[in-house]
Each structure stands twice: as C-alpha cells, then as structure tokens.
Design a protein around this motif. Sequence first.
Motif, PDB file in Angstrom:
ATOM      1  N   UNK A 100       0.842  -1.201   0.000  1.00 49.37           N
ATOM      2  CA  UNK A 100       0.000   0.000   0.000  1.00 49.37           C
ATOM      3  C   UNK A 100       0.874   1.246   0.000  1.00 49.37           C
ATOM      4  N   UNK A 101       0.281   2.345  -0.389  1.00 52.00           N
ATOM      5  CA  UNK A 101       0.991   3.620  -0.376  1.00 52.00           C
ATOM      6  C   UNK A 101       1.452   3.947   1.041  1.00 52.00           C
ATOM      7  N   UNK A 102       0.600   3.687   2.026  1.00 48.06           N
ATOM      8  CA  UNK A 102       0.941   3.959   3.420  1.00 48.06           C
ATOM      9  C   UNK A 102       2.160   3.130   3.852  1.00 48.06           C
ATOM     10  N   UNK A 103       2.183   1.859   3.512  1.00 57.72           N
ATOM     11  CA  UNK A 103       3.321   0.996   3.868  1.00 57.72           C
ATOM     12  C   UNK A 103       4.584   1.442   3.147  1.00 57.72           C
ATOM     13  N   UNK A 104       4.447   1.827   1.881  1.00 57.21           N
ATOM     14  CA  UNK A 104       5.614   2.289   1.124  1.00 57.21           C
ATOM     15  C   UNK A 104       6.175   3.560   1.749  1.00 57.21           C
ATOM     16  N   UNK A 105       5.317   4.498   2.085  1.00 58.85           N
ATOM     17  CA  UNK A 105       5.800   5.740   2.688  1.00 58.85           C
ATOM     18  C   UNK A 105       6.413   5.501   4.056  1.00 58.85           C
ATOM     19  N   UNK A 106       5.912   4.534   4.797  1.00 55.88           N
ATOM     20  CA  UNK A 106       6.521   4.180   6.076  1.00 55.88           C
ATOM     21  C   UNK A 106       7.937   3.645   5.843  1.00 55.88           C
ATOM     22  N   UNK A 108       9.820   4.384   3.298  1.00 55.53           N
ATOM     23  CA  UNK A 108      10.644   5.473   2.768  1.00 55.53           C
ATOM     24  C   UNK A 108      10.982   6.537   3.813  1.00 55.53           C
ATOM     25  N   UNK A 109      10.281   6.519   4.946  1.00 58.89           N
ATOM     26  CA  UNK A 109      10.501   7.531   5.987  1.00 58.89           C
ATOM     27  C   UNK A 109      11.990   7.609   6.316  1.00 58.89           C
ATOM     28  N   UNK A 110      12.496   8.810   6.362  1.00 60.76           N
ATOM     29  CA  UNK A 110      13.898   9.023   6.680  1.00 60.76           C
ATOM     30  C   UNK A 110      14.803   9.112   5.461  1.00 60.76           C
ATOM     31  N   UNK A 111      14.265   8.798   4.278  1.00 63.58           N
ATOM     32  CA  UNK A 111      15.093   8.869   3.072  1.00 63.58           C
ATOM     33  C   UNK A 111      14.928  10.197   2.340  1.00 63.58           C
ATOM     34  N   UNK A 112      13.910  10.977   2.709  1.00 62.00           N
ATOM     35  CA  UNK A 112      13.618  12.207   1.980  1.00 62.00           C
ATOM     36  C   UNK A 112      12.697  11.976   0.794  1.00 62.00           C
ATOM     37  N   UNK A 113      12.300  10.744   0.574  1.00 60.38           N
ATOM     38  CA  UNK A 113      11.407  10.404  -0.535  1.00 60.38           C
ATOM     39  C   UNK A 113      10.030  10.046   0.010  1.00 60.38           C
ATOM     40  N   UNK A 114       9.016  10.139  -0.847  1.00 60.99           N
ATOM     41  CA  UNK A 114       7.674   9.698  -0.504  1.00 60.99           C
ATOM     42  C   UNK A 114       6.930   9.402  -1.788  1.00 60.99           C
ATOM     43  N   UNK A 115       5.865   8.650  -1.672  1.00 62.45           N
ATOM     44  CA  UNK A 115       5.008   8.338  -2.816  1.00 62.45           C
ATOM     45  C   UNK A 115       3.734   9.147  -2.633  1.00 62.45           C
TER      46      UNK A 115
END
Length: 140
Positions: A100-106, A108-115
């Motif tokens: 899910x988008x929520x899981x992907x963003x979790x 990515x947290x700390x990398x400076x990236x997000x979906x």
Amino acid sequence: GGPNVSTAMAGREQHGHDESMHTCAPPDAVVWPQAVGQVQELAALCYRCRVPMVPFGTGTGLEGGVNAVQGGVCFDLSRMDAITELSLEDFSVAVEPGVTRKALNSHLRGTGLWFPVGTVGTGEQPGGPRAGGGGTGGGG
C-alpha cells in the motif's frame, strides 16, 4: 488450499465489486497467492482450463475492473506485500502488488522520498511490480 482459497459467497461478493456503480459480479473462487511462482502456476492453470482471471487489489477502483462478469478466479494480491528493492540514486522502488501507499511511505521515511497520493486513496497500491516517482496505479 486452506486459508489461501475460498468459494464462500461472502468472500466472493466482497471481491466481486469495487467503488463503481456496477452491480456485484462475484468470481467463482478467490485465491490469495503469496509469491510470484504461485501466481504463475495459478495463471497457467486458469489458462489451460480457459477460466477467467480477475486481479484484485483493495477494491477501491472506480471502473468495475474487479467485477467477474464471466465468473472465474479472483487473484487477491494483498498478501504479496514485500518491498523488494529501493534505489535512492534513481528514485525507484520495486514492490509486490499488495504494497500500500501507506506501507511504502513508512518504508521510505527518513530517506527524503515519498510516494504522493495523486489520484488514489490512502489505502491504494502504488502500482504493479515496479513503481517510481511518476504516476499511481489504482490497484482495483
């Protein structure tokens, strides 16, 4: 078999409609593959037996794409939820279809990236086997 296959009417009806205006058209069975090899084997079996295959993400599509108008087998890919590769250098990520988008963003947290949300809801899958920074897949 077992917990990975269901012919129960409640499950079939849950997988036979999305957020569209279309009437529920349940599949004959629902399967929950957990690996690419299982998807390949199930797809080959359906092909040999001439049984329609219907992919299912979260059921939030708006086009009726999950409606099994000719019956068949629904492939619920929600249990295939691994993030398999992340390249910060080229802003790409390889995900399984149940991510899910929520899981992907979790992840990515700390990398400076997000979906970003784009045109999909908060529970949507970000796309097929590879999803980068552009576009969002609906994931029916």
